[in-house]
Every structure is written in C-alpha cells, then in structure tokens.
Write a protein that holds these residues in place. Structure first.
Motif, mmCIF file in Angstrom:
data_model
loop_
_atom_site.group_PDB
_atom_site.id
_atom_site.type_symbol
_atom_site.label_atom_id
_atom_site.label_comp_id
_atom_site.label_asym_id
_atom_site.label_seq_id
_atom_site.Cartn_x
_atom_site.Cartn_y
_atom_site.Cartn_z
ATOM 1 N N GLU A 1 21.142 90.849 16.432
ATOM 2 C CA GLU A 1 21.771 90.095 15.359
ATOM 3 C C GLU A 1 23.164 89.624 15.762
ATOM 4 O O GLU A 1 23.598 88.525 15.418
ATOM 5 N N ILE A 2 23.897 90.493 16.479
ATOM 6 C CA ILE A 2 25.221 90.087 16.947
ATOM 7 C C ILE A 2 25.098 88.950 17.959
ATOM 8 O O ILE A 2 25.886 88.007 17.951
ATOM 9 N N ARG A 3 24.063 89.037 18.826
ATOM 10 C CA ARG A 3 23.847 87.935 19.775
ATOM 11 C C ARG A 3 23.543 86.643 19.038
ATOM 12 O O ARG A 3 23.985 85.555 19.443
ATOM 13 N N ALA A 4 22.789 86.753 17.933
ATOM 14 C CA ALA A 4 22.480 85.555 17.148
ATOM 15 C C ALA A 4 23.749 84.962 16.545
ATOM 16 O O ALA A 4 23.934 83.746 16.510
ATOM 17 N N LEU A 5 24.646 85.826 16.065
ATOM 18 C CA LEU A 5 25.897 85.325 15.510
ATOM 19 C C LEU A 5 26.759 84.678 16.592
ATOM 20 O O LEU A 5 27.410 83.660 16.363
ATOM 21 N N ARG A 6 26.772 85.302 17.771
ATOM 22 C CA ARG A 6 27.540 84.716 18.873
ATOM 23 C C ARG A 6 26.981 83.344 19.247
ATOM 24 O O ARG A 6 27.725 82.414 19.546
ATOM 25 N N ALA A 7 25.648 83.258 19.234
ATOM 26 C CA ALA A 7 25.029 81.974 19.571
ATOM 27 C C ALA A 7 25.385 80.911 18.544
ATOM 28 O O ALA A 7 25.410 79.713 18.847
ATOM 29 N N GLN A 8 25.687 81.366 17.307
ATOM 30 C CA GLN A 8 26.027 80.408 16.265
ATOM 31 C C GLN A 8 27.431 79.832 16.441
ATOM 32 O O GLN A 8 27.792 78.846 15.817
ATOM 33 N N ILE A 9 28.268 80.511 17.259
ATOM 34 C CA ILE A 9 29.558 79.914 17.625
ATOM 35 C C ILE A 9 29.217 78.775 18.578
ATOM 36 O O ILE A 9 29.158 78.922 19.789
ATOM 37 N N SER A 10 28.936 77.662 18.001
ATOM 38 C CA SER A 10 28.223 76.597 18.696
ATOM 39 C C SER A 10 29.072 75.921 19.762
ATOM 40 O O SER A 10 30.307 75.898 19.690
ATOM 41 N N PRO A 11 28.402 75.345 20.774
ATOM 42 C CA PRO A 11 29.119 74.516 21.748
ATOM 43 C C PRO A 11 29.878 73.388 21.062
ATOM 44 O O PRO A 11 30.911 72.939 21.562
ATOM 45 N N HIS A 12 29.358 72.951 19.890
ATOM 46 C CA HIS A 12 30.024 71.900 19.132
ATOM 47 C C HIS A 12 31.423 72.355 18.719
ATOM 48 O O HIS A 12 32.415 71.620 18.863
ATOM 49 N N PHE A 13 31.535 73.589 18.213
ATOM 50 C CA PHE A 13 32.836 74.117 17.804
ATOM 51 C C PHE A 13 33.746 74.285 19.020
ATOM 52 O O PHE A 13 34.932 73.952 18.976
ATOM 53 N N ILE A 14 33.199 74.821 20.111
ATOM 54 C CA ILE A 14 33.999 75.029 21.324
ATOM 55 C C ILE A 14 34.511 73.687 21.849
ATOM 56 O O ILE A 14 35.684 73.546 22.212
ATOM 57 N N PHE A 15 33.627 72.693 21.876
ATOM 58 C CA PHE A 15 34.030 71.363 22.360
ATOM 59 C C PHE A 15 35.134 70.788 21.485
ATOM 60 O O PHE A 15 36.139 70.263 21.978
ATOM 61 N N ASN A 16 34.950 70.873 20.150
ATOM 62 C CA ASN A 16 35.949 70.322 19.241
ATOM 63 C C ASN A 16 37.289 71.051 19.370
ATOM 64 O O ASN A 16 38.348 70.439 19.282
ATOM 65 N N SER A 17 37.231 72.366 19.574
ATOM 66 C CA SER A 17 38.470 73.133 19.718
ATOM 67 C C SER A 17 39.217 72.715 20.973
ATOM 68 O O SER A 17 40.437 72.498 20.952
ATOM 69 N N LEU A 18 38.489 72.624 22.080
ATOM 70 C CA LEU A 18 39.131 72.229 23.333
ATOM 71 C C LEU A 18 39.644 70.796 23.265
ATOM 72 O O LEU A 18 40.711 70.474 23.816
ATOM 73 N N ALA A 19 38.900 69.919 22.577
ATOM 74 C CA ALA A 19 39.357 68.530 22.428
ATOM 75 C C ALA A 19 40.632 68.474 21.600
ATOM 76 O O ALA A 19 41.561 67.704 21.916
ATOM 77 N N ALA A 20 40.690 69.307 20.542
ATOM 78 C CA ALA A 20 41.901 69.339 19.714
ATOM 79 C C ALA A 20 43.089 69.857 20.513
ATOM 80 O O ALA A 20 44.205 69.342 20.401
ATOM 81 N N ILE A 21 42.850 70.881 21.332
ATOM 82 C CA ILE A 21 43.923 71.422 22.177
ATOM 83 C C ILE A 21 44.400 70.362 23.166
ATOM 84 O O ILE A 21 45.610 70.176 23.379
ATOM 85 N N ALA A 22 43.441 69.658 23.759
ATOM 86 C CA ALA A 22 43.793 68.624 24.750
ATOM 87 C C ALA A 22 44.632 67.519 24.126
ATOM 88 O O ALA A 22 45.508 66.929 24.793
ATOM 89 N N SER A 23 44.396 67.244 22.851
ATOM 90 C CA SER A 23 45.138 66.154 22.206
ATOM 91 C C SER A 23 46.622 66.472 22.060
ATOM 92 O O SER A 23 47.438 65.557 21.870
ATOM 93 N N PHE A 24 46.985 67.773 22.148
ATOM 94 C CA PHE A 24 48.393 68.153 22.008
ATOM 95 C C PHE A 24 49.084 68.371 23.350
ATOM 96 O O PHE A 24 50.279 68.656 23.383
ATOM 97 N N VAL A 25 48.336 68.267 24.442
ATOM 98 C CA VAL A 25 48.909 68.587 25.748
ATOM 99 C C VAL A 25 50.122 67.719 26.048
ATOM 100 O O VAL A 25 51.156 68.212 26.537
ATOM 101 N N ARG A 26 50.062 66.435 25.762
ATOM 102 C CA ARG A 26 51.180 65.530 26.053
ATOM 103 C C ARG A 26 52.167 65.431 24.901
ATOM 104 O O ARG A 26 53.373 65.375 25.109
ATOM 105 N N THR A 27 51.649 65.394 23.676
ATOM 106 C CA THR A 27 52.535 65.180 22.529
ATOM 107 C C THR A 27 53.270 66.449 22.099
ATOM 108 O O THR A 27 54.404 66.378 21.623
ATOM 109 N N ASP A 28 52.603 67.604 22.233
ATOM 110 C CA ASP A 28 53.219 68.865 21.798
ATOM 111 C C ASP A 28 52.721 69.987 22.701
ATOM 112 O O ASP A 28 51.846 70.784 22.323
#
Length: 407
Positions: free
Chosen positions: A196-223
């Motif tokens: 069940e824990i593995r299922a929850l981990r799998a639910q931390i989707s690549p979509h969320f990871i991608f969006n998080s990294l994209a949001a971080i990248a957007s601040f690299v130059r500006t902030d």
C-alpha cells in the motif's frame, strides 16, 4: 485485526484450554507442588503450568518455522508433552531436536515423517533402535500445517506405546500450527502495508515531479535564492516520501512533509493557493501510519486548483482531543458527489485522486479498527473536509524517531 486473525486466535485459545485440561487430568496425581501454597486443585495447577509453558513457546513460533525458532520452541514443547525427546522438522529436514538419542535417531526422522508430510495425518510407529538402554521406543508424528498445506512435523518420542501421547502430541501440533498461521498472517499484513505504501509512492506522479522541477527552474534566473530553497524542499520531500524503513512516523514529520509539498505546489500555482496551518504542539509526537496525511492534502490541492481555475484555500488543523489527535484537511474547491465518494471508498470505482483516499481509509481501519476510518464531508461545488482521528497510544504503533518541532 482481520476476521481470519481473530478466528485463529480464538482457535489457539480453545486448543490451549483443551490441551491444558487433558494434560492436567493426566498429571494431576503426580504431586510435587509445595503444600503451603494454595494454587487450586491438582488439575488446576497442572492446567496453569501447561498454559504458562505454552505461552513461553509461542513467541518464537510467531516468527515462523526456522532452525532458530524451532530450537527455542522445542525446549518448551518437550516439557509440555513430558516426552523423552522431541523433534521439529520442515519439509526438507530436521530443524531442532531436544532430548537424548539424537545421535541414534535423528538420521531416521525424515523417513518416518515422509508419509505424514504427504497425507497430512498423524501416525505412530515403533522406533527402530538396537540399543537396549535407549529410552526412545515409540514415536508419534503429527503434521504442522499452514496456509500452504503441511509445513513440517512434530515428532514426539516416548518410552512406550501410549494413546495419551498420541492425543497430546496431536493437540500440541495443532496449537503450533495456529501459531505458524498467525506468523503467516503477520507477514501477510506487513507485505500488504508495504504494497500500500508503494502504491502511495507511485501516486506521487511523474506529472507532479515534472511540474515541481519546472517551477524550480523558472526561478533559477529571476530568484536564485528561492530556487535553491525550493530545490532543498523538493529533496527533503522526496527523501521522506521514498524512505524505506518504518511503517509508522510522527505527526511532526508528516506535517513537515506536507509543508514541503505545499511549498512546491505554491511555486507552481502562486497566489491561487492559500494555505492555513493550525497545529497544537502537544500532538506533534503522536505516531501514525506513514504517508496517511499527504495523500489527503494532495487530494485537496487537486480538487481545489487542478480541477478549477479559481483560487483555493486549504486548511490543515491538528488538534488535541483528549486520548486522540484530531486532524482535518479542508478545501473550498469543486467538491465531489457523495455517491461517487462512497463508490471510491468501497473500491467500486477508481480515480487518480480516489486511490489515495481509499488507500488511507483502509490502512487506518487496519491499524486502529473500523471506528477510525476517514470521515469525509463533501458535495458538488461545496469543497471537501476530511477528518482523521488518531489514538495517541495504541499497542504496536510507534515511531523510532524523536519529536520534531515544525519550523
């Protein structure tokens, strides 16, 4: 505990009482107790001794049938039966021998138990021994069973043919089998929780990871400083979510992970996401199942922002409620049809967010009982409020980490 586990425990209790009564009546006349102690009738004293001895043999057996557990259990089971020697086997060989005669009889054991391993029925035979002074003359072999059939055998050696030994050895083998079945249930429960824990981990989707990294990248130059902070939050969040030890954690650690998740979501949604966090310090050390709150917050963000273009407020509160900690996760998003929610929790329907809700609900019920499932208030267009009640103290529920204060 599951119905199967409760039934197995009840069966174990009945077997112990029956065995204690049988052996108690058979040994009541042997005496040997101090006359100045009032411990009941001889039958009651012998029954108590039987139950006490059996309780000492149970813990090793609850770890499964191995050489180490069999050796520890055999030391207790032989006095319980009063036999000259006792042997425990699995399907492949002898695991433990307690008592004399191992040098003369151990090599013959697997040949004697072969029929029992095949048929699953007890048998008694004469022990073949050329030594005139050998006390091992009669053998009773009883199967040890589990979910997958016959796991091994209990082999009891006596000095003479005895119907009493046959009956007692059979009952002890049945009791041992119950302990082994409970051990398998424990392992199954652990595997289920891990899955069940593995299922929850799998639910931390690549979509969320991608969006998080994209949001971080957007601040690299500006902030750059904020990008650095978000990157550290992302690293801590993923490290916690994918940790590999412990099925329980502390509320402080779970809330810290939620803060990190919300910081990453805030970098993506900006002012549309508004968060209110209210935590009573006295509930921070409370232990709870690992990753049982983060999916609820993720559900609130999804229904509040991803499914809507409006701003959303997510309110997370952890309050002291006497013997319990009360945690609520509330959002003012799009909500959900109550009938759809019931179908999700019953496993009749799945959605990307519903997997987390049903998973958490089931885990809470497994750990604390059916009275501690999720309480969800929702309607279409009315947001959602999820309430989790967590007992402050529950046997077997503890976290190895110390209390941590939220920054």
């Amino acid at each position: 505990m599951t119905g199967t586990g409760a039934a197995a425990l009840a069966a174990a209790g009945l077997l112990l009482l029956a065995l204690g009564t049988v052996i108690g009546r058979l040994t009541a006349g042997r005496g040997g107790d101090r006359p100045d102690l009032d411990l009941g009738t001889p039958v009651e004293r012998a029954t108590f001794h039987t139950l006490h001895t059996a309780s000492l043999a149970a813990p090793p057996l609850r770890a499964g049938l191995t050489e180490d557990t069999a050796r520890k259990a055999a030391r207790r089971l032989r006095p319980l039966l009063g036999t000259e020697a006792l042997c425990l086997t699995d399907r492949d060989g002898v695991l433990a021998w307690d008592g004399p005669g191992a040098d003369r009889h151990r090599q013959q054991v697997m040949a004697l138990v072969a029929e029992v391993l095949y048929s699953g029925r007890s048998r008694s035979v004469h022990a073949e021994c050329d030594e005139l002074d050998c006390p091992l003359r009669w053998v009773v072999i009883a199967p040890l069973t589990g979910e997958e059939g016959v796991l091994g055998a209990l082999v009891a050696y006596g000095s003479r043919e005895s119907a009493v030994l046959v009956r007692a050895a059979t009952e002890v083998a049945r009791w041992v089998s119950v302990q082994l079945e409970l051990a398998e249930l424990d392992r199954s429960r652990t595997r289920l929780i891990e899955a069940e824990i593995r299922a929850l981990r799998a639910q931390i989707s690549p979509h969320f990871i991608f969006n998080s990294l994209a949001a971080i990248a957007s601040f690299v130059r500006t902030d750059p400083e904020r990008a650095r902070e978000l990157l550290l939050e992302f690293a801590d969040f993923t490290r916690y979510s994918f940790r590999r030890h412990g099925e329980f954690t502390q509320l402080a650690d779970e809330l810290r992970s939620i803060e990190q998740y919300l910081a990453l979501a805030g970098a993506r949604f900006g002012d549309r996401l508004k968060v209110t966090l209210q935590v009573a310090p006295e509930v921070l050390p409370v232990a709870l199942p690992f990753l049982c709150l983060q999916p609820l917050v993720e559900n609130a963000v999804k229904h509040g922002l991803e499914d809507s273009r409006n701003a959303c407020r997510v309110t997370i509160a952890a309050q002291d409620a006497g013997a319990e900690a009360m945690v609520t996760v509330e959002d003012d998003g799009v909500g959900m049809d109550p009938e759809v929610l019931r179908a999700i929790l019953a496993g009749e329907r799945t959605t990307s967010s519903g997997i987390g809700l049903s998973n958490v609900d089931e885990r809470l019920r497994q750990v604390y009982g059916d009275d501690y499932g999720l309480v969800i208030e929702t309607a279409v267009g009315a947001g959602m409020k999820i309430t989790v009640r967590i007992p402050k103290y529950r046997a077997g529920v503890h976290s190895s980490g110390g209390p941590r204060v939220l920054p």
